[in-house]
Design a protein around this motif. Structure first.
Motif, PDB file in Angstrom:
ATOM      1  N   VAL A 150     -64.624  70.598  39.890  1.00 45.15           N
ATOM      2  CA  VAL A 150     -64.317  71.322  41.120  1.00 45.15           C
ATOM      3  C   VAL A 150     -65.436  71.135  42.138  1.00 45.15           C
ATOM      4  O   VAL A 150     -66.614  71.162  41.792  1.00 45.15           O
ATOM      5  CB  VAL A 150     -64.097  72.818  40.826  1.00 45.15           C
ATOM      6  CG1 VAL A 150     -63.987  73.630  42.104  1.00 45.15           C
ATOM      7  CG2 VAL A 150     -62.853  73.009  39.971  1.00 45.15           C
ATOM      8  N   THR A 151     -65.023  70.961  43.379  1.00 43.13           N
ATOM      9  CA  THR A 151     -65.944  70.897  44.509  1.00 43.13           C
ATOM     10  C   THR A 151     -65.499  71.929  45.528  1.00 43.13           C
ATOM     11  O   THR A 151     -64.311  72.040  45.822  1.00 43.13           O
ATOM     12  CB  THR A 151     -65.927  69.494  45.157  1.00 43.13           C
ATOM     13  OG1 THR A 151     -66.299  68.522  44.182  1.00 43.13           O
ATOM     14  CG2 THR A 151     -66.873  69.426  46.341  1.00 43.13           C
ATOM     15  N   ILE A 152     -66.447  72.681  46.040  1.00 47.06           N
ATOM     16  CA  ILE A 152     -66.174  73.629  47.126  1.00 47.06           C
ATOM     17  C   ILE A 152     -66.803  73.029  48.372  1.00 47.06           C
ATOM     18  O   ILE A 152     -68.016  72.762  48.397  1.00 47.06           O
ATOM     19  CB  ILE A 152     -66.762  75.017  46.834  1.00 47.06           C
ATOM     20  CG1 ILE A 152     -66.225  75.555  45.516  1.00 47.06           C
ATOM     21  CG2 ILE A 152     -66.455  75.970  47.992  1.00 47.06           C
ATOM     22  CD1 ILE A 152     -66.996  76.744  44.981  1.00 47.06           C
ATOM     23  N   ALA A 180     -64.665  78.607  59.860  1.00 50.40           N
ATOM     24  CA  ALA A 180     -64.904  77.737  58.706  1.00 50.40           C
ATOM     25  C   ALA A 180     -63.596  77.456  57.979  1.00 50.40           C
ATOM     26  O   ALA A 180     -62.717  78.317  57.897  1.00 50.40           O
ATOM     27  CB  ALA A 180     -65.892  78.381  57.743  1.00 50.40           C
ATOM     28  N   THR A 181     -63.496  76.243  57.483  1.00 54.62           N
ATOM     29  CA  THR A 181     -62.428  75.857  56.576  1.00 54.62           C
ATOM     30  C   THR A 181     -63.067  75.667  55.207  1.00 54.62           C
ATOM     31  O   THR A 181     -64.025  74.904  55.063  1.00 54.62           O
ATOM     32  CB  THR A 181     -61.743  74.551  57.024  1.00 54.62           C
ATOM     33  OG1 THR A 181     -61.194  74.747  58.329  1.00 54.62           O
ATOM     34  CG2 THR A 181     -60.643  74.144  56.062  1.00 54.62           C
ATOM     35  N   VAL A 182     -62.564  76.397  54.225  1.00 54.66           N
ATOM     36  CA  VAL A 182     -63.084  76.330  52.858  1.00 54.66           C
ATOM     37  C   VAL A 182     -62.048  75.613  52.006  1.00 54.66           C
ATOM     38  O   VAL A 182     -60.936  76.098  51.828  1.00 54.66           O
ATOM     39  CB  VAL A 182     -63.362  77.739  52.296  1.00 54.66           C
ATOM     40  CG1 VAL A 182     -63.886  77.653  50.867  1.00 54.66           C
ATOM     41  CG2 VAL A 182     -64.324  78.504  53.193  1.00 54.66           C
ATOM     42  N   ASN A 183     -62.419  74.442  51.512  1.00 55.34           N
ATOM     43  CA  ASN A 183     -61.539  73.665  50.634  1.00 55.34           C
ATOM     44  C   ASN A 183     -62.075  73.725  49.211  1.00 55.34           C
ATOM     45  O   ASN A 183     -63.267  73.499  48.984  1.00 55.34           O
ATOM     46  CB  ASN A 183     -61.479  72.195  51.060  1.00 55.34           C
ATOM     47  CG  ASN A 183     -60.707  72.001  52.331  1.00 55.34           C
ATOM     48  OD1 ASN A 183     -59.610  72.534  52.494  1.00 55.34           O
ATOM     49  ND2 ASN A 183     -61.266  71.248  53.265  1.00 55.34           N
ATOM     50  N   THR A 208     -71.961  71.716  57.220  1.00 57.59           N
ATOM     51  CA  THR A 208     -71.299  71.518  55.928  1.00 57.59           C
ATOM     52  C   THR A 208     -72.067  72.160  54.787  1.00 57.59           C
ATOM     53  O   THR A 208     -73.284  72.039  54.701  1.00 57.59           O
ATOM     54  CB  THR A 208     -71.144  70.006  55.636  1.00 57.59           C
ATOM     55  OG1 THR A 208     -70.451  69.392  56.708  1.00 57.59           O
ATOM     56  CG2 THR A 208     -70.388  69.766  54.348  1.00 57.59           C
ATOM     57  N   ILE A 209     -71.326  72.826  53.907  1.00 56.93           N
ATOM     58  CA  ILE A 209     -71.852  73.304  52.627  1.00 56.93           C
ATOM     59  C   ILE A 209     -70.997  72.649  51.559  1.00 56.93           C
ATOM     60  O   ILE A 209     -69.769  72.617  51.665  1.00 56.93           O
ATOM     61  CB  ILE A 209     -71.755  74.836  52.498  1.00 56.93           C
ATOM     62  CG1 ILE A 209     -72.516  75.533  53.611  1.00 56.93           C
ATOM     63  CG2 ILE A 209     -72.268  75.286  51.126  1.00 56.93           C
ATOM     64  CD1 ILE A 209     -72.310  77.038  53.643  1.00 56.93           C
ATOM     65  N   LEU A 210     -71.646  72.125  50.538  1.00 56.30           N
ATOM     66  CA  LEU A 210     -70.933  71.427  49.467  1.00 56.30           C
ATOM     67  C   LEU A 210     -71.545  71.826  48.129  1.00 56.30           C
ATOM     68  O   LEU A 210     -72.753  71.692  47.930  1.00 56.30           O
ATOM     69  CB  LEU A 210     -71.068  69.919  49.678  1.00 56.30           C
ATOM     70  CG  LEU A 210     -70.140  68.995  48.954  1.00 56.30           C
ATOM     71  CD1 LEU A 210     -68.699  69.233  49.389  1.00 56.30           C
ATOM     72  CD2 LEU A 210     -70.522  67.559  49.245  1.00 56.30           C
ATOM     73  N   ALA A 211     -70.714  72.336  47.215  1.00 52.61           N
ATOM     74  CA  ALA A 211     -71.167  72.704  45.875  1.00 52.61           C
ATOM     75  C   ALA A 211     -70.158  72.168  44.866  1.00 52.61           C
ATOM     76  O   ALA A 211     -68.955  72.237  45.098  1.00 52.61           O
ATOM     77  CB  ALA A 211     -71.300  74.208  45.736  1.00 52.61           C
ATOM     78  N   THR A 212     -70.651  71.636  43.751  1.00 58.18           N
ATOM     79  CA  THR A 212     -69.774  71.080  42.727  1.00 58.18           C
ATOM     80  C   THR A 212     -70.069  71.740  41.381  1.00 58.18           C
ATOM     81  O   THR A 212     -71.191  72.179  41.124  1.00 58.18           O
ATOM     82  CB  THR A 212     -69.965  69.556  42.584  1.00 58.18           C
ATOM     83  OG1 THR A 212     -71.345  69.281  42.320  1.00 58.18           O
ATOM     84  CG2 THR A 212     -69.551  68.827  43.837  1.00 58.18           C
ATOM     85  N   SER A 213     -69.058  71.792  40.542  1.00 57.47           N
ATOM     86  CA  SER A 213     -69.257  72.307  39.187  1.00 57.47           C
ATOM     87  C   SER A 213     -70.008  71.256  38.379  1.00 57.47           C
ATOM     88  O   SER A 213     -69.762  70.065  38.513  1.00 57.47           O
ATOM     89  CB  SER A 213     -67.910  72.643  38.537  1.00 57.47           C
ATOM     90  OG  SER A 213     -67.091  71.499  38.448  1.00 57.47           O
TER      91      SER A 213
END
Length: 164
Positions: A33-35, A129-132, A95-100
């Motif tokens: 998963v990536t947020i 913000a758009t959160v995917n 941009t903020i990006l976090a991955t499992s």
């Protein structure tokens, strides 16, 4: 008549064995998963808080999120026993990006932004913000967020997600 009884017994036996048990646990779907959060508006004028919690794999294994963007920052608060990772910062990039760090089946996230103060003129655009949430690289869920204008109370985006 005797053959009919045997056929009836066989039919009942086959039917009872073919029914699934209600006690069976459904299989958990686990994915990488990536947020991904893309901010717009005057995001530099806000204090942003992003939190990831309850990232789980298996029956109850905690999985840590990895903060990929902004690259120069680390989580500002980590509570490993509670599986909670929080980032609070004044964004310089949108941009903020976090991955499992491993495949997971569920997670929770919170995103909030509070204006830092000061006057806002008519050209001021509140942070949006758009959160995917991407599962194995494809958008699984998408959320929209809009921060409040200066002086108004902020309402956080808080979501719990289970992959299926």
């Amino acid at each position: 008549m005797r053959n009919l009884k045997y056929l009836l017994v066989i039919a009942v036996a086959v039917f009872s064995f073919s029914c699934s048990s209600e006690d069976e646990e459904p299989k958990l779907v686990e994915k990488n998963v990536t947020i991904e959060i893309e901010m717009g508006g005057n995001y530099e004028d806000y204090l942003v808080t992003f939190s990831v919690h309850s990232m789980l794999s298996g029956t109850s294994t905690f999985v840590a999120p990895v903060l990929d963007q902004p690259t120069e920052l680390n989580w500002t608060q980590v509570i490993e026993q509670g599986n909670t990772y929080t980032l609070s910062f004044e964004p310089e990039v949108p941009t903020i990006l976090a991955t499992s760090s491993a495949p997971i089946h569920s997670l929770g996230l919170v995103f909030n932004a509070v204006h830092l103060g000061g006057e806002a003129d008519n050209s001021f655009l509140p942070l949006s913000a758009t959160v995917n949430v991407l599962a194995d690289g494809e958008v699984y869920r998408q959320f929209e967020y809009e921060a409040m204008r200066p002086g108004e109370v902020s309402v956080p985006l808080a979501e719990g997600i289970t992959l299926n």
